[in-house]
Write an enzyme that holds these catalytic residues in place. Structure first.
Site, mmCIF file in Angstrom:
data_model
loop_
_atom_site.group_PDB
_atom_site.id
_atom_site.type_symbol
_atom_site.label_atom_id
_atom_site.label_comp_id
_atom_site.label_asym_id
_atom_site.label_seq_id
_atom_site.Cartn_x
_atom_site.Cartn_y
_atom_site.Cartn_z
ATOM 1 N N GLY A 115 52.530 15.318 2.592
ATOM 2 C CA GLY A 115 52.699 16.664 2.064
ATOM 3 C C GLY A 115 51.948 17.608 2.988
ATOM 4 C CD GLU A 156 42.691 13.150 -0.794
ATOM 5 O OE1 GLU A 156 43.381 12.147 -0.546
ATOM 6 O OE2 GLU A 156 41.965 13.693 0.044
ATOM 7 C CB ALA A 203 48.553 17.467 5.882
ATOM 8 C CG ASP A 204 46.864 13.334 0.776
ATOM 9 O OD1 ASP A 204 45.711 13.105 1.199
ATOM 10 O OD2 ASP A 204 47.481 12.573 0.027
ATOM 11 C CB THR A 205 49.501 10.816 5.130
ATOM 12 O OG1 THR A 205 49.869 11.964 5.904
ATOM 13 C CG2 THR A 205 50.466 9.682 5.422
#
Length: 123
Positions: free
Chosen positions: A107, A33, A70-72
């Site tokens: 995303g 990440e 997902a990634d926030t």
């Protein structure tokens, strides 16, 4: 309905899928990440979600029908800020953001194994 592979350990994402009544299996992956400061924040959110999906798909030996990754993160003052490392970091971030404009970006990547389709969006 087929089981969805949730490529996240996020308790909030699990709650959302439960509220929707969707059957799912939690399959978090360990990815770097990297928060590339040169990338547009929306492109970065999409990229990290897609990276998680690809890592999951590469690790599976069986066919996957459905998967979602997902990634926030927060974009504030031209910087991308990921998950806080500890409770004190979280508190400091909340104080820093208080009464200031910031963006929270997520995303999300959806994979359909039948057609091998990948759809990625950001909100």
């Amino acid at each position: 309905m087929e089981t969805i592979h949730l490529i996240s350990g996020s308790p909030r994402r699990q709650v959302l899928l439960r509220q929707l009544g969707l059957p799912f299996e939690v399959n978090p992956v360990d990815t770097e990440e990297f928060m590339d400061p040169a990338m547009d924040p929306e492109d970065l959110a999409k990229s990290i979600a897609e990276e998680k999906l690809q890592a999951f798909l590469e690790s599976k030996s069986k066919n996957v029908k459905w998967a979602v990754a997902a990634d926030t993160f927060i974009h504030f003052n031209g910087k991308t800020i990921g998950k806080p490392l500890c409770r004190d970091d979280a508190l400091n971030e909340l104080i820093q953001f208080s009464d200031k404009t910031h963006q929270v970006l997520t995303g999300i990547t959806l994979y359909c194994g039948e057609s091998e389709t990948i759809i990625t969006e950001v909100d």
